[in-house]
Design a protein around this motif. Structure first.
Motif, short mmCIF file in Angstrom:
data_model
loop_
_atom_site.label_atom_id
_atom_site.label_comp_id
_atom_site.label_asym_id
_atom_site.label_seq_id
_atom_site.Cartn_x
_atom_site.Cartn_y
_atom_site.Cartn_z
N GLU A 92 0.44 -1.66 0.37
CA GLU A 92 -0.14 -0.32 -0.25
C GLU A 92 0.61 1.33 -0.50
O GLU A 92 1.89 1.52 0.87
CB GLU A 92 -0.90 -0.32 0.94
CG GLU A 92 -1.78 -1.23 1.19
CD GLU A 92 -2.55 -1.17 2.49
OE1 GLU A 92 -3.35 0.37 3.86
OE2 GLU A 92 -3.29 -2.43 2.75
N GLU A 93 0.24 2.62 -0.50
CA GLU A 93 1.62 3.20 -0.89
C GLU A 93 1.63 4.55 0.73
O GLU A 93 2.29 4.47 0.12
CB GLU A 93 0.08 4.63 -1.47
CG GLU A 93 0.37 4.06 -2.53
CD GLU A 93 -1.20 4.86 -3.32
OE1 GLU A 93 -1.89 5.89 -3.27
OE2 GLU A 93 -1.06 4.58 -5.04
N ALA A 111 16.05 -0.88 1.26
CA ALA A 111 15.08 -0.83 0.81
C ALA A 111 14.20 -2.06 0.50
O ALA A 111 15.42 -2.88 0.61
CB ALA A 111 14.77 0.61 -0.56
N PRO A 112 13.45 -2.61 1.23
CA PRO A 112 12.58 -3.66 1.08
C PRO A 112 12.07 -4.69 -0.10
O PRO A 112 11.64 -3.26 -0.98
CB PRO A 112 11.13 -4.45 2.11
CG PRO A 112 11.05 -2.12 2.04
CD PRO A 112 12.26 -1.75 1.57
N ARG A 140 12.12 -6.96 -7.65
CA ARG A 140 11.46 -6.03 -7.25
C ARG A 140 11.78 -5.32 -5.79
O ARG A 140 10.89 -5.76 -4.88
CB ARG A 140 9.94 -6.27 -7.82
CG ARG A 140 10.56 -6.76 -9.55
CD ARG A 140 10.00 -5.29 -10.12
NE ARG A 140 8.45 -4.68 -9.98
CZ ARG A 140 7.69 -4.98 -10.53
NH1 ARG A 140 7.50 -5.91 -10.90
NH2 ARG A 140 6.73 -4.40 -10.30
N LEU A 141 11.78 -3.48 -6.14
CA LEU A 141 11.25 -3.46 -4.79
C LEU A 141 10.11 -3.16 -4.24
O LEU A 141 8.82 -2.56 -5.45
CB LEU A 141 11.73 -1.14 -5.05
CG LEU A 141 13.17 -1.12 -5.26
CD1 LEU A 141 13.62 0.57 -4.96
CD2 LEU A 141 13.92 -1.47 -4.24
N LEU A 142 9.85 -3.63 -3.04
CA LEU A 142 8.47 -2.88 -2.08
C LEU A 142 7.60 -1.72 -2.76
O LEU A 142 6.02 -2.21 -3.57
CB LEU A 142 8.41 -2.88 -1.12
CG LEU A 142 7.54 -4.97 -0.68
CD1 LEU A 142 8.91 -5.74 -1.00
CD2 LEU A 142 7.56 -4.68 1.10
N VAL A 143 8.20 -1.23 -3.27
CA VAL A 143 7.36 0.36 -2.97
C VAL A 143 7.02 0.38 -4.61
O VAL A 143 6.36 1.34 -5.05
CB VAL A 143 8.06 1.34 -3.06
CG1 VAL A 143 8.26 1.69 -0.84
CG2 VAL A 143 9.26 1.82 -3.35
N ARG A 192 -4.28 -0.92 -6.36
CA ARG A 192 -3.41 -0.92 -5.54
C ARG A 192 -3.91 -1.23 -4.25
O ARG A 192 -3.65 -1.82 -3.28
CB ARG A 192 -2.65 0.06 -5.93
CG ARG A 192 -0.68 -0.46 -4.98
CD ARG A 192 -0.10 0.59 -5.90
NE ARG A 192 1.35 0.17 -4.80
CZ ARG A 192 1.75 0.54 -4.05
NH1 ARG A 192 1.16 2.05 -3.03
NH2 ARG A 192 2.66 0.54 -3.18
N SER A 193 -5.26 0.22 -4.04
CA SER A 193 -5.28 -0.31 -1.95
C SER A 193 -6.16 -0.82 -1.77
O SER A 193 -6.78 -0.97 -2.07
CB SER A 193 -5.18 1.40 -2.40
OG SER A 193 -5.54 1.30 -0.27
N GLY A 194 -5.53 -2.11 -0.82
CA GLY A 194 -6.57 -2.26 0.11
C GLY A 194 -8.15 -1.58 0.94
O GLY A 194 -8.47 -2.20 0.34
#
Ligand SMILES: *[C@@H]1O[C@H](CO)[C@@H](O)[C@H](O)[C@H]1NC(C)=O
Ligand SMILES: *[C@@H]1O[C@H](CO)[C@@H](O)[C@H](O)[C@H]1NC(C)=O
Ligand SMILES: *[C@@H]1O[C@H](CO)[C@@H](O)[C@H](O)[C@H]1NC(C)=O
Ligand SMILES: *[C@@H]1O[C@H](CO)[C@@H](O)[C@H](O)[C@H]1NC(C)=O
Length: 633
Positions: free
Chosen positions: A523-524, A534-535, A546-549, A565-567
């Motif tokens: 989520e954003e 960066a995770p 791939r970066l989580l963000v 994208r947003s839960g």
């Protein structure tokens, strides 16, 4: 008869001949033996010479001669070596001049032969402090008694006495005074840096003669200088002597740092003139005991005392008895053998205690009984396999550091006593693999949890902080900082903590599995700006690296595909749809007149039902029951 005699004679002759050849056959061996003998003799000779030189010999060497090493385990020592050591000590003490060498040696012999027959000399209640109080002579006598008695258990006591004797003998007045803060007189060659209220004499190397600074006896040349901070770290100071520590400037000094030296002995009155001493750093020296008297002198001002990384094996009871103002104490890295609550007696204000790297496997449950204000405890680098019960049950404790310990898992209710812990640090755990169901339950005050750099940590149970719908106060709901970077975690539950409350959330360096379970992290609102690394996703293969963000929830989870994208957005949409349906349904019923008919039907129902009647009857019966009975006549 004559024949027999002749035969015997013959045998003798043959034998005498045979003897020599054997010897010559083994000539090499014999030679080697001989040279060995010579060597031994030589060694004996030099040893004898050394003995004669004893006046100028350090006790360390004497001790080595006697075959006893400081670092050796007490139990390994041979009792037989003890008498030799003792006589050395005595010789050293008497300091006979070299001229009388023959006599000295003889007297040593006599000493051993004429030693009185042991009497009953067990001294069970003798402590190091008692020994210290006694006169030196007296202690030597005691030493002799113990030796004669030769109980193996008393070797430690004996060592203590010799240590003290050694300390007293060692280094008589060598008053070499240096000029410090002498920028005005020799600007290019200032000894120590003196600025504002600080004198910094750390890591001094001098050009002429002995390059090392071995004393604190420096003359401060700067005018009107008031050294509040004095740093003498990383030199070769071996003793703190009375009146030889920043003489005449003692009263200004508030912070004295003499860590990383070779301090072995501290005179009892050395801190008496230091009327403003608040912080004393004595770490990384070779102190063997905590001398109560030394710190007594600073008891009214001392707030912080660092005795870390010395060679303290025993902290006797009441060692810190008078330090009622002390707030911070470190005993890190000392091979302290026994932990008893009495050793902390009197530390009424102590808030922080550090016992890192003390080889602690467990602590008695009452160990901190005399520390009513202990808030912060560090037990890093100890081989703990369980969390000591005292950690969970000490009500005052707020911060605990159990990093680099041998814990393998955080068990169910591991911290749940009646705990008010606010911060738990569990970093760099070499064996920690899992946080079990309810591992951090019962910690209503927990604010910060640090689980960084646990390379084997694979699992945080979804209910690790309490059941999702558990009672308030049971779930650890106060958490605002959760750090789990550089571990081996691939998934965490969306419901584990309230992520919206987190001010710090670091998850970088873990092999994240980016799927429907971890979709919430995409989520954003999670920007992971606090993470130094960066995770990234490691699985599924398509998202590896791939970066989580940058990953969209719809890429990680099929179900999220059409909801964006947003839960959070998906649930909002669901709610909107539901409200819409209800509104339409209501409108239909009102407009078609069905609602009115329904209401009318409900009104027609009889008002008093069978159950109501029965209840009324019961009430009546009760009422009569409570009527006061008329008095019987
Ligand atoms: C040791 O105990 C004896 C009696 O058993 C007592 O007289 C003596 O004072 C004690 N010594 C110390 C140092 O406590
Ligand atoms: C004592 O030390 C404090 C700093 O810890 C300092 O502010 C104060 O001036 C010192 N007092 C004296 C008398 O030097
Ligand atoms: C604790 O772990 C260290 C290695 O990290 C190991 O050397 C030590 O033996 C362990 N101690 C115990 C009591 O298991
Ligand atoms: C990390 O976890 C995975 C399973 O999630 C496991 O296969 C792997 O061996 C772990 N790595 C280490 C270093 O323990």
């Amino acid at each position: 008869m004559r024949l027999k005699f002749a035969l015997l004679f013959l045998i003798l002759v043959v034998y005498s001949f045979a003897y020599n050849p054997v010897k010559s056959n083994d000539k090499d061996k014999a030679l080697a033996d001989n040279s060995k003998k010579v060597k031994v003799k030589k060694a004996e000779l030099t040893a004898a010479q050394d003995e004669d030189d004893e006046g100028s010999k350090s006790l360390d060497e004497v001790e080595e001669d006697a075959g006893i090493d400081d670092d050796e385990q007490d139990d390994d020592e041979d009792v037989k070596e003890v008498p030799k050591k003792k006589s050395h000590v005595k010789q050293k003490k008497s300091k006979k001049p070299p001229a009388k060498k023959d006599k000295t040696r003889k007297s040593k012999k006599n000493d051993q032969e004429m030693r009185p027959i042991p009497e009953s000399t067990s001294i069970p209640n003798m402590t190091s402090f008692d020994f210290f109080e006694m006169a030196r002579e007296h202690r030597i006598d005691k030493l002799r008694e113990i030796i004669n008695d030769t109980p193996t258990g008393d070797i430690a006591k004996m060592r203590q006495i010799t240590e003290e004797l050694k300390d007293e003998i060692e280094e008589e007045d060598d008053s070499n005074e240096y000029q410090a803060c002498n920028a005005d007189t020799s600007p290019d060659n200032e000894l120590c840096h003196c600025d504002v209220h600080e004198i910094d004499c750390s890591e001094i190397t001098m050009e002429s003669g002995d390059p090392y600074l071995r004393t604190l006896d420096v003359a401060i040349m700067k005018k009107d200088f008031e050294p509040i901070t004095a740093k003498f770290t990383k030199n070769k100071i071996s003793r703190l002597q009375n009146d030889k520590v920043l003489p005449k400037f003692e009263k200004f000094v508030s912070i004295l740092d003499v860590s990383y030296n070779e301090i072995r002995f501290i005179d009892n009155d050395v801190f008496k003139p230091f009327t403003n001493l608040t912080k004393l750093y004595l770490s990384h020296n070779v102190l063997q005991t905590v001398k109560k008297d030394v710190f007594d002198a600073a008891k009214n001002t001392l707030h912080r005392l660092d005795l870390g990384y010395n060679r303290i094996k025993v902290v006797s009871d009441n060692s810190f008895d008078t330090l009622s103002k002390l707030k911070v104490l470190s005993l890190d890295g000392n091979p302290i053998k026994a932990w008893r609550k009495e050793m902390f007696k009197g530390l009424d204000s102590l808030e922080e205690l550090s016992l890192d790297n003390c080889n602690i496997e467990n602590l008695p449950a009452d160990i901190f009984e005399y520390l009513p204000k202990l808030v912060k405890l560090s037990l890093r680098e100890n081989p703990l396999e369980e969390i000591p019960a005292v950690v969970a049950h000490l009500k005052s404790l707020k911060d605990i550091d159990l990093s680099v310990t041998n814990l393998t898992e955080i068990r169910d209710h591991a911290f749940a006593g009646d705990s008010d812990l606010e911060e738990i640090i569990l970093e760099k755990m070499p064996f920690l693999t899992v946080v079990r169901d309810c591992g951090f339950c019962g910690l209503p005050q927990l604010k910060t949890l640090i689980l960084n750099d646990n390379k084997y940590l694979q699992e945080l149970h979804p209910n690790a902080f309490g059941y999702i719908k558990s009672q308030p106060g049971h779930k650890s709901a106060a958490i605002t900082s959760l750090q789990i970077h550089n571990s081996n975690i691939s998934t965490i539950s969306e419901h584990m903590v309230d992520y919206d409350n987190l001010k710090t959330f670091q998850v970088g360096g873990n092999p994240w599995n980016c799927n429907c379970d971890t979709q919430f992290m995409l989520e954003e609102k999670f920007a992971f700006k606090q993470d130094s690394v960066a995770p990234k996703c490691t699985s599924p293969a398509g998202l590896n690296g791939r970066l989580l963000v940058t990953v969209r929830a719809s890429d990680a989870c099929e179900d999220a595909r059409f909801l964006g994208r947003s839960g959070r957005f998906s649930s909002v949409l669901g709610l909107a749809l539901l409200v819409g349906f209800i509104a339409i349904g209501t409108y239909y019923m009102v407009s078609s007149g069905k609602l009115e008919r329904l209401v009318r039907r409900v009104r027609k129902e009889p008002e008093v039902t069978y159950t109501n009647l029965q209840n009324a009857g019961e009430d009546f019966a009760l009422e009569t029951d409570f009527q006061p009975r008329p008095a019987e006549v």
